[in-house]
Design a protein around this motif. Structure first.
Motif, PDB file in Angstrom:
ATOM      1  N   ILE A  22       0.853  -1.191   0.000  1.00 56.35           N
ATOM      2  CA  ILE A  22       0.000   0.000   0.000  1.00 56.35           C
ATOM      3  C   ILE A  22       0.887   1.238   0.000  1.00 56.35           C
ATOM      4  N   LEU A  23       0.713   2.065  -1.026  1.00 51.74           N
ATOM      5  CA  LEU A  23       1.454   3.321  -1.139  1.00 51.74           C
ATOM      6  C   LEU A  23       0.507   4.495  -0.916  1.00 51.74           C
ATOM      7  N   LYS A  24       0.985   5.493  -0.205  1.00 52.25           N
ATOM      8  CA  LYS A  24       0.225   6.726  -0.009  1.00 52.25           C
ATOM      9  C   LYS A  24       0.938   7.855  -0.741  1.00 52.25           C
ATOM     10  N   PRO A  25       0.422   8.275  -1.883  1.00 55.69           N
ATOM     11  CA  PRO A  25       1.082   9.349  -2.634  1.00 55.69           C
ATOM     12  C   PRO A  25       0.983  10.677  -1.886  1.00 55.69           C
ATOM     13  N   GLN A  26       1.964  11.534  -2.102  1.00 60.23           N
ATOM     14  CA  GLN A  26       1.982  12.818  -1.407  1.00 60.23           C
ATOM     15  C   GLN A  26       0.946  13.793  -1.963  1.00 60.23           C
ATOM     16  N   GLN A  27       0.363  13.452  -3.090  1.00 62.89           N
ATOM     17  CA  GLN A  27      -0.736  14.239  -3.647  1.00 62.89           C
ATOM     18  C   GLN A  27      -1.694  13.267  -4.315  1.00 62.89           C
ATOM     19  N   LEU A  37       1.642   1.582 -12.729  1.00 60.59           N
ATOM     20  CA  LEU A  37       2.625   2.578 -12.320  1.00 60.59           C
ATOM     21  C   LEU A  37       4.018   2.003 -12.484  1.00 60.59           C
ATOM     22  N   GLN A  38       4.991   2.880 -12.473  1.00 64.30           N
ATOM     23  CA  GLN A  38       6.388   2.474 -12.474  1.00 64.30           C
ATOM     24  C   GLN A  38       7.036   2.911 -11.172  1.00 64.30           C
ATOM     25  N   LEU A  39       7.703   1.963 -10.537  1.00 60.06           N
ATOM     26  CA  LEU A  39       8.508   2.253  -9.370  1.00 60.06           C
ATOM     27  C   LEU A  39       9.897   2.640  -9.863  1.00 60.06           C
ATOM     28  N   VAL A  40      10.310   3.856  -9.521  1.00 58.19           N
ATOM     29  CA  VAL A  40      11.572   4.382 -10.034  1.00 58.19           C
ATOM     30  C   VAL A  40      12.698   4.034  -9.067  1.00 58.19           C
ATOM     31  N   LEU A  41      13.549   3.092  -9.480  1.00 55.59           N
ATOM     32  CA  LEU A  41      14.714   2.736  -8.683  1.00 55.59           C
ATOM     33  C   LEU A  41      15.937   3.554  -9.088  1.00 55.59           C
ATOM     34  N   GLY A  42      15.947   4.029 -10.321  1.00 57.61           N
ATOM     35  CA  GLY A  42      17.033   4.850 -10.833  1.00 57.61           C
ATOM     36  C   GLY A  42      16.582   5.524 -12.108  1.00 57.61           C
ATOM     37  N   GLU A  43      17.398   6.418 -12.628  1.00 56.83           N
ATOM     38  CA  GLU A  43      17.019   7.186 -13.812  1.00 56.83           C
ATOM     39  C   GLU A  43      16.668   6.281 -14.988  1.00 56.83           C
ATOM     40  N   LYS A  44      17.371   5.163 -15.106  1.00 56.46           N
ATOM     41  CA  LYS A  44      17.120   4.230 -16.199  1.00 56.46           C
ATOM     42  C   LYS A  44      16.620   2.877 -15.687  1.00 56.46           C
ATOM     43  N   ALA A  48       7.620  -1.804 -13.621  1.00 57.31           N
ATOM     44  CA  ALA A  48       6.180  -1.629 -13.839  1.00 57.31           C
ATOM     45  C   ALA A  48       5.361  -2.613 -13.033  1.00 57.31           C
ATOM     46  N   PHE A  49       4.289  -2.113 -12.395  1.00 50.78           N
ATOM     47  CA  PHE A  49       3.353  -2.950 -11.644  1.00 50.78           C
ATOM     48  C   PHE A  49       1.931  -2.430 -11.846  1.00 50.78           C
ATOM     49  N   SER A  50       1.017  -3.349 -12.086  1.00 53.73           N
ATOM     50  CA  SER A  50      -0.386  -2.959 -12.224  1.00 53.73           C
ATOM     51  C   SER A  50      -0.901  -2.390 -10.909  1.00 53.73           C
ATOM     52  N   ILE A  51      -1.824  -1.452 -11.011  1.00 55.50           N
ATOM     53  CA  ILE A  51      -2.467  -0.875  -9.839  1.00 55.50           C
ATOM     54  C   ILE A  51      -3.717  -1.695  -9.536  1.00 55.50           C
ATOM     55  N   ALA A  52      -3.780  -2.271  -8.351  1.00 57.75           N
ATOM     56  CA  ALA A  52      -4.907  -3.129  -7.984  1.00 57.75           C
ATOM     57  C   ALA A  52      -6.093  -2.345  -7.432  1.00 57.75           C
ATOM     58  N   SER A  53      -5.851  -1.143  -6.956  1.00 55.86           N
ATOM     59  CA  SER A  53      -6.936  -0.350  -6.375  1.00 55.86           C
ATOM     60  C   SER A  53      -7.753   0.331  -7.458  1.00 55.86           C
ATOM     61  N   LEU A  61      -2.608   3.614  -3.181  1.00 61.27           N
ATOM     62  CA  LEU A  61      -2.388   2.748  -4.327  1.00 61.27           C
ATOM     63  C   LEU A  61      -2.020   1.356  -3.822  1.00 61.27           C
ATOM     64  N   GLU A  62      -2.700   0.358  -4.341  1.00 58.81           N
ATOM     65  CA  GLU A  62      -2.447  -1.022  -3.926  1.00 58.81           C
ATOM     66  C   GLU A  62      -1.743  -1.772  -5.056  1.00 58.81           C
ATOM     67  N   LEU A  63      -0.668  -2.466  -4.709  1.00 62.54           N
ATOM     68  CA  LEU A  63       0.069  -3.297  -5.655  1.00 62.54           C
ATOM     69  C   LEU A  63       0.094  -4.733  -5.140  1.00 62.54           C
ATOM     70  N   HIS A  64       0.141  -5.695  -6.056  1.00 64.19           N
ATOM     71  CA  HIS A  64       0.357  -7.097  -5.699  1.00 64.19           C
ATOM     72  C   HIS A  64       1.644  -7.530  -6.388  1.00 64.19           C
ATOM     73  N   ILE A  65       2.673  -7.794  -5.608  1.00 67.54           N
ATOM     74  CA  ILE A  65       3.981  -8.119  -6.167  1.00 67.54           C
ATOM     75  C   ILE A  65       4.316  -9.575  -5.890  1.00 67.54           C
ATOM     76  N   GLY A  66       4.435 -10.337  -6.953  1.00 68.79           N
ATOM     77  CA  GLY A  66       4.826 -11.728  -6.830  1.00 68.79           C
ATOM     78  C   GLY A  66       6.330 -11.850  -6.971  1.00 68.79           C
ATOM     79  N   ALA A  67       6.998 -12.321  -5.915  1.00 65.05           N
ATOM     80  CA  ALA A  67       8.460 -12.370  -5.916  1.00 65.05           C
ATOM     81  C   ALA A  67       8.937 -13.632  -5.214  1.00 65.05           C
ATOM     82  N   SER A  68       9.756 -14.419  -5.924  1.00 62.55           N
ATOM     83  CA  SER A  68      10.283 -15.647  -5.328  1.00 62.55           C
ATOM     84  C   SER A  68      11.810 -15.697  -5.410  1.00 62.55           C
ATOM     85  N   ASN A  69      12.376 -15.430  -6.579  1.00 63.46           N
ATOM     86  CA  ASN A  69      13.835 -15.491  -6.738  1.00 63.46           C
ATOM     87  C   ASN A  69      14.506 -14.253  -6.166  1.00 63.46           C
ATOM     88  N   ALA A  70      15.595 -14.465  -5.452  1.00 60.19           N
ATOM     89  CA  ALA A  70      16.254 -13.381  -4.712  1.00 60.19           C
ATOM     90  C   ALA A  70      16.705 -12.240  -5.613  1.00 60.19           C
TER      91      ALA A  70
END
Length: 237
Positions: A22-27, A37-44, A48-53, A61-70
C-alpha cells in the motif's frame, strides 16, 4: 502520467510468494482502471506494476507483487519498498501509465482474464465496474497453478455475488482432488465456456508468453483483435 513521491504504508503477505503493498502518494493520483505505475529505482531503472486499487482511491495505491527469486525484477523492487518503509523514506513513482485501461463507451459484455498476479490489473477494473453499477455482463477468469494462489478467492466471490451480471471463475492448473471448479489453462476454460468470443471486450494480464498464446487462440475462437486489450501487446509479436 504523474511523477510523484509516495509513502510505503504497509507490506503484507498474500501468499508465500505474493505481497500486497500500500502506497500513499503525497498528492492525489489520477489513473484509469487497468493502468499501471512504475517504481523508479534509478534514472534508467523503472519497474512496472499494475495498480490493484480502483481509481476513486486517489490517496492510496495497492500493488500485488509476486516475488520468489532473490535476484528477480520483482524481489529487487520489493526490497526497495521494504527499505523505504523501514527507514520512513518515500519512493518515487510514475502513475497513470498503459493503454489497456477499461473502456466504458460501449455496450459489449466484458471478459477479464488474469494469470497469477495479473489479477491486480483485472481487480482494479472489477472493483470500478461494481462502484459505478455497471450493468454489462462481466466474466472474471483468474488462472493460477495451485489453489493456494487464489489469495482473493473470497473477496472476488463476494464481488460476483454482489450483482447478477458479475461472474467470477477461478481456474486451477494443478488442482487437488477436492477442487470442484475449472481446471487447466485459464484461457482454455474461457473457450470451453463460450462458443464464440466475437461479442466481447477482452482485457488480459499475465506473463508475456502466455498473453501471446491467449491472443492467438482467442482470435481463432472468434475474438476481434480491436476489442482485445493487454499492455503486453506492445512487447510481443
Amino acid at each position: 502520467m504523474q511523477t510523484l513521491k509516495a509513502e510505503v504504508v504497509a507490506i503484507s503477505p498474500l501468499t508465500e510468494f505474493v505481497h500486497k503493498v500500500i502506497l500513499k502518494p503525497q498528492q492525489p493520483v489520477a489513473f484509469e482502471a487497468g493502468q499501471y505505475l512504475q517504481l523508479v529505482l534509478g534514472e534508467k531503472d523503472k519497474r512496472a506494476f499494475s495498480i490493484a486499487s480502483r481509481p476513486s482511491q486517489t490517496d492510496a495505491l495497492e500493488l500485488h507483487i509476486g516475488a520468489s527469486n532473490a535476484d528477480s525484477y520483482a524481489m529487487q523492487s520489493l526490497e526497495h519498498l521494504r527499505s523505504a518503509h523501514n527507514e520512513n523514506q518515500t519512493v518515487k513513482i510514475e502513475a497513470g501509465l498503459g493503454i489497456s485501461q477499461l473502456r466504458l463507451q460501449c455496450e459489449r459484455p466484458i471478459i477479464l482474464l488474469a494469470g497469477g498476479t495479473g489479477f491486480s490489473y483485472a481487480k482494479s477494473m472489477a472493483d470500478h465496474l461494481a462502484e459505478i453499477n455497471c450493468d454489462r455482463p462481466v466474466l472474471f477468469y483468474w488462472g493460477v497453478k495451485e489453489e493456494s494462489a487464489l489469495y482473493a478467492h473470497t473477496e472476488m466471490q463476494a464481488w460476483s455475488d454482489s450483482r447478477e451480471n458479475f461472474k467470477f471463475i477461478p481456474v486451477v492448473e494443478h488442482p487437488t482432488d477436492s477442487w470442484t471448479g475449472h481446471t487447466g489453462y485459464v484461457h482454455k476454460a474461457v473457450m470451453s465456456d463460450i462458443m464464440s468470443l466475437e461479442p466481447y471486450d477482452i482485457y488480459m494480464a499475465g506473463r508475456f508468453d502466455m498473453i501471446g498464446i491467449v491472443r492467438d487462440d482467442f482470435i481463432n475462437h472468434g475474438a476481434i483483435r480491436e476489442n482485445m486489450y493487454a499492455d503486453a501487446f506492445a512487447f510481443i509479436k
